[in-house]
Design a protein around this motif. Structure first.
Motif, short mmCIF file in Angstrom:
data_model
loop_
_atom_site.label_atom_id
_atom_site.label_comp_id
_atom_site.label_asym_id
_atom_site.label_seq_id
_atom_site.Cartn_x
_atom_site.Cartn_y
_atom_site.Cartn_z
N GLN A 12 -5.68 -8.65 -6.71
CA GLN A 12 -6.25 -7.50 -6.80
C GLN A 12 -7.76 -7.54 -7.07
O GLN A 12 -8.09 -6.37 -7.38
CB GLN A 12 -5.28 -7.61 -8.25
N ARG A 60 -9.54 -5.82 -3.38
CA ARG A 60 -9.76 -4.66 -2.68
C ARG A 60 -10.69 -3.69 -2.47
O ARG A 60 -10.75 -3.16 -1.40
CB ARG A 60 -8.95 -3.71 -3.47
N GLU A 80 -11.87 -1.25 0.81
CA GLU A 80 -12.52 0.08 0.67
C GLU A 80 -13.94 0.40 0.97
O GLU A 80 -13.88 1.17 1.66
CB GLU A 80 -13.04 0.08 -0.93
N SER A 99 -3.93 -5.73 0.89
CA SER A 99 -4.48 -5.19 0.74
C SER A 99 -5.35 -4.44 2.24
O SER A 99 -5.00 -3.30 2.93
CB SER A 99 -5.84 -4.46 -0.23
N TYR A 124 -2.75 -1.87 4.78
CA TYR A 124 -3.31 -0.99 5.40
C TYR A 124 -3.41 -0.24 6.75
O TYR A 124 -3.42 0.91 6.80
CB TYR A 124 -4.85 -0.57 4.74
#
Length: 263
Positions: free
Chosen positions: A75, A78, A82, A108, A112
């Protein structure tokens, strides 16, 4: 071409490093010898082994002592995904996560990306084992993410070419004498329009070695090290690490004369 970067509030650590003369830094490092990391560094140095060997052993030790938080929690990572999306990464892009650690950012990234698009690589064998297990724990095994343990030349163990290479907190732990060799081994892994994004710790001067494991660089260093290599570089001014203001980003791309070589 590099752009002029100035110190911000997060530059206090850098100013401390730059302000330490060699004698002062020597005695400061002596005071750190009570720490296991310091003793490990000197053991490897005095026995003639490389900085990379030392750092791999360091990360193996940390991963064994704290497997769930050795290189951060998913967490907290991320922001890496991004940023890459902001730079044009798509679900069908091929990504090499160079220095993937225990796979905290991979959670992540793999989620994705489409299946068979992610490859993580690290010099710590134990970190790689934990990253593979993390894909199972996070129910991402079906994405067929691959992880490899690196030797001293990345292009000997990494197959294929990539749209993006990502190296978060890797160049921070690469000595100046090893930088050209690392970039030379990664350059053939970039596709014609590929981009290699790597963070580094900023200093307003010559490269500085700090607390055994860290290296600080001025952006102009990367212009110099890229001379004679099949890659170009530029400093990314849009990069902001959420927790490390001293962090900067350099982007490497295939030099015009070499484009079209990698398929």
């Amino acid at each position: 071409m590099t752009e002029k970067l100035t110190l911000d509030k997060g530059g206090q650590r850098e100013r401390q490093v730059r302000g330490d003369g060699s004698i002062r830094r020597f005695f400061r490092e002596l005071s750190w010898l009570t720490k296991s990391d310091s003793r490990l560094y000197w053991l490897y140095r005095l026995t003639g082994r490389s900085f990379t060997d030392y750092y791999a052993a360091r990360m193996d030790r940390i991963a064994k002592e704290a497997p769930q938080s050795a290189t951060g929690r998913p967490q907290q990572k991320r922001f890496q995904m991004e940023y890459l999306i902001d730079q044009g990464m798509q679900p069908d892009s091929h990504l090499l996560d160079f220095g993937c650690g225990t796979g905290s950012a991979a959670v992540s990234l793999v989620d994705y990306l489409d299946s068979d698009r992610y490859l993580g690589a690290d010099i710590s064998e134990h970190c790689v084992e934990l990253a593979r297990q993390r894909m199972v724990d996070e129910q991402l095994f079906h994405k067929n993410a691959r992880f490899v343990h690196l030797d001293d030349q990345a292009d000997r163990v990494i197959e294929g070419t990539f749209d993006f290479i990502w190296a978060q907190s890797v160049l921070t732990h690469v000595p100046p004498v090893e930088m050209a060799g690392l970039l030379r081994s990664l350059a053939p892994l970039l596709r014609e329009s590929g981009r290699f994004y790597a963070t580094f710790a900023f200093t307003d001067g010559k490269p500085v070695h700090y607390r055994y494991k860290d290296w600080f660089y001025h952006p102009s260093f990367f212009d110099e090290v890229c001379e004679g290599l099949p890659i170009d570089c530029r400093i990314m001014t849009d990069w902001r690490h959420p927790n490390a203001p001293i962090d900067r980003m350099v982007c490497f791309t295939p030099a015009p004369a070499t484009q079209g070589v990698a398929a």
